[in-house]
Design a protein around this motif. Structure first.
Motif, mmCIF file in Angstrom:
data_model
loop_
_atom_site.group_PDB
_atom_site.id
_atom_site.type_symbol
_atom_site.label_atom_id
_atom_site.label_comp_id
_atom_site.label_asym_id
_atom_site.label_seq_id
_atom_site.Cartn_x
_atom_site.Cartn_y
_atom_site.Cartn_z
ATOM 1 N N LYS A 21 45.148 50.905 43.367
ATOM 2 C CA LYS A 21 46.282 51.210 42.478
ATOM 3 C C LYS A 21 46.428 50.162 41.378
ATOM 4 N N ARG A 22 46.205 48.900 41.732
ATOM 5 C CA ARG A 22 46.328 47.822 40.730
ATOM 6 C C ARG A 22 45.344 48.006 39.581
ATOM 7 N N VAL A 23 44.073 48.306 39.892
ATOM 8 C CA VAL A 23 43.096 48.454 38.804
ATOM 9 C C VAL A 23 43.387 49.705 37.965
ATOM 10 N N LYS A 26 46.241 49.205 35.414
ATOM 11 C CA LYS A 26 45.864 48.409 34.240
ATOM 12 C C LYS A 26 44.904 49.141 33.309
ATOM 13 N N MET A 27 44.368 50.270 33.761
ATOM 14 C CA MET A 27 43.344 50.959 32.978
ATOM 15 C C MET A 27 43.956 51.803 31.871
ATOM 16 N N ASN A 28 43.400 51.684 30.668
ATOM 17 C CA ASN A 28 43.872 52.473 29.531
ATOM 18 C C ASN A 28 43.524 53.947 29.704
ATOM 19 N N LYS A 56 35.484 50.762 37.348
ATOM 20 C CA LYS A 56 36.719 50.000 37.574
ATOM 21 C C LYS A 56 37.061 49.942 39.061
ATOM 22 N N VAL A 57 37.056 51.114 39.712
ATOM 23 C CA VAL A 57 37.420 51.176 41.130
ATOM 24 C C VAL A 57 36.387 50.423 41.977
ATOM 25 N N ALA A 58 35.121 50.510 41.610
ATOM 26 C CA ALA A 58 34.058 49.817 42.352
ATOM 27 C C ALA A 58 34.255 48.299 42.290
ATOM 28 N N LYS A 59 34.896 47.805 41.225
ATOM 29 C CA LYS A 59 35.136 46.362 41.084
ATOM 30 C C LYS A 59 36.093 45.823 42.149
#
Length: 70
Positions: A21-23, A26-28, A56-59
């Motif tokens: 949820k955090r990533v 923050k994602m545009n 992003k999620v994989a990060k």
């Protein structure tokens, strides 16, 4: 037109859900998302590219792949 991206994410607890949820927050371009811990499914809706959402999620360090199409 908004894109819908469905991912399978290896999440084991609410902490994992929180990281995802955090990533996404923050994602545009993300309009909305749902994170289903039981199904291990993340659905993202918005002006986003599937590969960017996957990256992003994989990060978060969770095993991430596209949700299998029926």
């Amino acid at each position: 037109m908004p894109e819908t991206v469905e991912l399978k994410v290896a999440m084991t607890c609410e902490g994992c859900v929180g990281a995802v949820k955090r990533v996404l927050t923050k994602m545009n371009g993300v309009e909305s998302y749902t994170v289903d811990l039981k199904e291990q499914k993340v659905t993202v809706i918005g002006d986003v590219k599937p590969e960017e959402v996957l990256e992003k999620v994989a990060k978060t360090g969770k095993a991430t792949s596209y949700w299998p199409k029926e």
